[in-house]
Design a protein around this motif. Structure first.
Motif, PDB file in Angstrom:
ATOM      1  N   PHE A 131      -1.978 -18.087   7.838  1.00  0.00           N
ATOM      2  CA  PHE A 131      -1.854 -17.018   6.842  1.00  0.00           C
ATOM      3  C   PHE A 131      -1.957 -17.596   5.437  1.00  0.00           C
ATOM      4  N   ASP A 132      -2.651 -16.889   4.559  1.00  0.00           N
ATOM      5  CA  ASP A 132      -2.786 -17.267   3.155  1.00  0.00           C
ATOM      6  C   ASP A 132      -2.044 -16.236   2.310  1.00  0.00           C
ATOM      7  N   ALA A 133      -0.845 -16.592   1.870  1.00  0.00           N
ATOM      8  CA  ALA A 133      -0.018 -15.656   1.108  1.00  0.00           C
ATOM      9  C   ALA A 133      -0.471 -15.504  -0.334  1.00  0.00           C
ATOM     10  N   ARG A 134      -1.413 -16.321  -0.783  1.00  0.00           N
ATOM     11  CA  ARG A 134      -1.873 -16.250  -2.171  1.00  0.00           C
ATOM     12  C   ARG A 134      -3.100 -15.361  -2.347  1.00  0.00           C
ATOM     13  N   THR A 135      -3.729 -14.978  -1.243  1.00  0.00           N
ATOM     14  CA  THR A 135      -4.902 -14.110  -1.309  1.00  0.00           C
ATOM     15  C   THR A 135      -4.530 -12.715  -0.823  1.00  0.00           C
ATOM     16  N   PRO A 136      -4.894 -11.652  -1.570  1.00  0.00           N
ATOM     17  CA  PRO A 136      -4.606 -10.299  -1.089  1.00  0.00           C
ATOM     18  C   PRO A 136      -5.200 -10.082   0.301  1.00  0.00           C
ATOM     19  N   ILE A 137      -4.425  -9.477   1.176  1.00  0.00           N
ATOM     20  CA  ILE A 137      -4.899  -9.255   2.543  1.00  0.00           C
ATOM     21  C   ILE A 137      -6.153  -8.389   2.543  1.00  0.00           C
ATOM     22  N   GLU A 138      -6.225  -7.438   1.603  1.00  0.00           N
ATOM     23  CA  GLU A 138      -7.416  -6.575   1.522  1.00  0.00           C
ATOM     24  C   GLU A 138      -8.676  -7.402   1.259  1.00  0.00           C
ATOM     25  N   GLU A 139      -8.575  -8.421   0.418  1.00  0.00           N
ATOM     26  CA  GLU A 139      -9.730  -9.276   0.141  1.00  0.00           C
ATOM     27  C   GLU A 139     -10.183 -10.003   1.399  1.00  0.00           C
ATOM     28  N   THR A 140      -9.227 -10.529   2.148  1.00  0.00           N
ATOM     29  CA  THR A 140      -9.554 -11.242   3.381  1.00  0.00           C
ATOM     30  C   THR A 140     -10.188 -10.324   4.414  1.00  0.00           C
ATOM     31  N   LEU A 141      -9.561  -9.172   4.646  1.00  0.00           N
ATOM     32  CA  LEU A 141     -10.048  -8.266   5.679  1.00  0.00           C
ATOM     33  C   LEU A 141     -11.412  -7.684   5.340  1.00  0.00           C
ATOM     34  N   SER A 142     -11.622  -7.323   4.089  1.00  0.00           N
ATOM     35  CA  SER A 142     -12.918  -6.754   3.711  1.00  0.00           C
ATOM     36  C   SER A 142     -14.025  -7.799   3.849  1.00  0.00           C
ATOM     37  N   SER A 169      -1.654  -6.744   8.407  1.00  0.00           N
ATOM     38  CA  SER A 169      -3.107  -6.865   8.470  1.00  0.00           C
ATOM     39  C   SER A 169      -3.711  -5.786   9.364  1.00  0.00           C
ATOM     40  N   LEU A 170      -3.093  -5.538  10.513  1.00  0.00           N
ATOM     41  CA  LEU A 170      -3.591  -4.513  11.421  1.00  0.00           C
ATOM     42  C   LEU A 170      -3.507  -3.126  10.781  1.00  0.00           C
ATOM     43  N   ASP A 171      -2.427  -2.880  10.069  1.00  0.00           N
ATOM     44  CA  ASP A 171      -2.258  -1.590   9.408  1.00  0.00           C
ATOM     45  C   ASP A 171      -3.328  -1.374   8.340  1.00  0.00           C
ATOM     46  N   LEU A 172      -3.590  -2.388   7.524  1.00  0.00           N
ATOM     47  CA  LEU A 172      -4.595  -2.263   6.474  1.00  0.00           C
ATOM     48  C   LEU A 172      -5.997  -2.109   7.063  1.00  0.00           C
ATOM     49  N   ALA A 173      -6.282  -2.821   8.145  1.00  0.00           N
ATOM     50  CA  ALA A 173      -7.593  -2.693   8.783  1.00  0.00           C
ATOM     51  C   ALA A 173      -7.800  -1.267   9.286  1.00  0.00           C
ATOM     52  N   GLU A 174      -6.778  -0.692   9.910  1.00  0.00           N
ATOM     53  CA  GLU A 174      -6.881   0.676  10.405  1.00  0.00           C
ATOM     54  C   GLU A 174      -7.028   1.666   9.251  1.00  0.00           C
ATOM     55  N   ARG A 175      -6.275   1.451   8.179  1.00  0.00           N
ATOM     56  CA  ARG A 175      -6.302   2.367   7.039  1.00  0.00           C
ATOM     57  C   ARG A 175      -7.678   2.410   6.384  1.00  0.00           C
ATOM     58  N   HIS A 176      -8.350   1.253   6.319  1.00  0.00           N
ATOM     59  CA  HIS A 176      -9.641   1.183   5.630  1.00  0.00           C
ATOM     60  C   HIS A 176     -10.844   1.228   6.571  1.00  0.00           C
ATOM     61  N   GLY A 177     -10.591   1.266   7.876  1.00  0.00           N
ATOM     62  CA  GLY A 177     -11.698   1.297   8.823  1.00  0.00           C
ATOM     63  C   GLY A 177     -12.416  -0.031   8.964  1.00  0.00           C
ATOM     64  N   TRP A 178     -11.689  -1.124   8.700  1.00  0.00           N
ATOM     65  CA  TRP A 178     -12.278  -2.449   8.835  1.00  0.00           C
ATOM     66  C   TRP A 178     -12.080  -2.981  10.261  1.00  0.00           C
ATOM     67  N   SER A 179     -12.840  -3.994  10.622  1.00  0.00           N
ATOM     68  CA  SER A 179     -12.685  -4.641  11.926  1.00  0.00           C
ATOM     69  C   SER A 179     -11.267  -5.207  12.032  1.00  0.00           C
ATOM     70  N   ARG A 180     -10.642  -5.009  13.190  1.00  0.00           N
ATOM     71  CA  ARG A 180      -9.254  -5.418  13.361  1.00  0.00           C
ATOM     72  C   ARG A 180      -9.169  -6.708  14.166  1.00  0.00           C
ATOM     73  N   TYR A 181      -8.047  -7.375  14.036  1.00  0.00           N
ATOM     74  CA  TYR A 181      -7.794  -8.576  14.820  1.00  0.00           C
ATOM     75  C   TYR A 181      -7.481  -8.190  16.266  1.00  0.00           C
ATOM     76  N   VAL A 182      -8.118  -8.883  17.203  1.00  0.00           N
ATOM     77  CA  VAL A 182      -7.878  -8.609  18.620  1.00  0.00           C
ATOM     78  C   VAL A 182      -7.262  -9.810  19.329  1.00  0.00           C
TER      79      VAL A 182
END
Length: 342
Positions: A131-142, A169-182
């Motif tokens: 996990f990278d706590a210094r980078t916004p999760i939205e930036e990573t997931l997008s 991370s899973l919540d943000l992926a679902e909220r934005h329609g991004w690919s989720r971690y499996v």
């Protein structure tokens, strides 16, 4: 070879996968793991594929890219759809300010570099190594979603995340329609059962499959370490013991004693029993096995095709039980509301 779905995805993976941490042997740490070259790697991959193990796991930091390069070269000439590649990035890979973490800058460069070293157009499973706590999760997931849409990555996972890291991370992926971690590549073994406290229930609830690393407890469940005996000269623990998960000696010996008893009952080896125990745990999709040589690989492959009895599993569960940290010990006292995942 049994295959299972990787979390809540349509990807089927073998229950045993082959780890390439022994490839290369660059630097003292990875040299202690192994020094497999291209010729030996080809031989090991032949044995693995013949047994139905067609998922090969690596990471950019393994021998500073050499493991990926050796894996890519050893796979050349084989049909690309006959095997699966997983690799990881996040750890520092250079001295520059942006050569670490899960930023868009670092991930884009890391994925392209891994593709080049592996000699392939796509990676079947790409995992954040931490996990990278210094980078916004939205930036990573997008960024990861863009790479999936570009066809460079097929499935996404993480490694060494806390429960809240993964759930957010899973919540943000679902909220934005991004690919989720499996997938969650996590440390889990008979002498390291912390995964069961929160990450396993999360995996069950959210459909995240476990990709188990170091299933033999950082080399402690090889069958060569026992009470009253010195550490074998060939053990990598001489170099890496302080870098891996801590284990109290008496606790280790208690688990090994139980493994020895079951080995006598079954005729199986200590590593085979430890691996088979993991394969019966909830959420486990695949267990990453490593091998310095053909003998080790063939022994690990003997962990499948049979199962421990419920009584033998219960014996190992009891021997490896540990007191839980708060709030897990408190929750365990109310099983009617918080049933154990196992």
């Amino acid at each position: 070879m049994e295959h299972r779905y990787l979390g809540r995805s349509g990807l089927r993976v073998p229950v045993l996968s082959f780890g390439t941490g022994t490839f290369g042997g660059h630097g003292d740490f990875f040299k202690a793991w192994g020094q497999t070259d291209v010729a030996e790697a080809r031989r090991l991959l032949d044995i693995a594929l013949e047994a139905g193990v067609n998922l090969f796991d690596s990471a950019d930091i393994y021998s500073r890219g050499a493991a990926e390069s050796i894996l890519g070269e050893a796979l050349q000439g084989r049909p690309r759809d006959s095997y699966l590649i997983s690799t990881k990035a996040t750890f520092r890979f250079g001295d520059g300010e942006n050569e670490v973490g899960s930023s868009r800058q670092h991930l884009l460069r890391s994925v392209d570099a891994s593709l080049k070293r592996l000699g392939t157009d796509y990676i079947d499973l790409f995992q954040l190594h931490g996990f990278d706590a210094r980078t916004p999760i939205e930036e990573t997931l997008s960024t990861l979603d863009d790479l999936v849409r570009a066809g460079k990555l097929r499935y996404l996972g993480v490694s060494n995340f806390s429960g809240w890291h993964l759930m957010k991370s899973l919540d943000l992926a679902e909220r934005h329609g991004w690919s989720r971690y499996v997938a969650h590549q996590a440390y889990y073994s008979l002498i390291g059962r912390d995964y069961e406290w929160e990450l396993m229930p999360l995996g069950l609830d959210q459909g995240v499959g476990a990709v188990v690393w170091s299933p033999l407890g950082w080399g402690r469940l090889t069958g060569k370490i026992r009470r009253g005996q010195p550490l074998p000269d060939t053990s990598r623990l001489h170099v890496t013991a302080d870098m891996g998960p801590p284990v109290e000696q008496e606790y280790l010996y208690r688990v090994v004693d139980a493994l020895d008893d079951i080995a006598a009952q079954t005729g199986k080896t200590v590593p085979q029993i430890a691996l088979n125990w993991l394969l019966q745990r909830p959420t486990v999709a695949t267990v990453v096995i490593g091998a310095r040589n053909e003998e080790q690989l063939r022994q690990n492959l003997g962990a499948v095709g049979w199962n421990l009895t419920p009584e033998q599993v219960a014996t190992l569960d009891a021997a490896s039980a540990r007191d839980k940290a708060y709030p897990y010990w408190h929750q365990a006292g109310f099983a009617e509301r918080n049933p154990s995942p196992v």
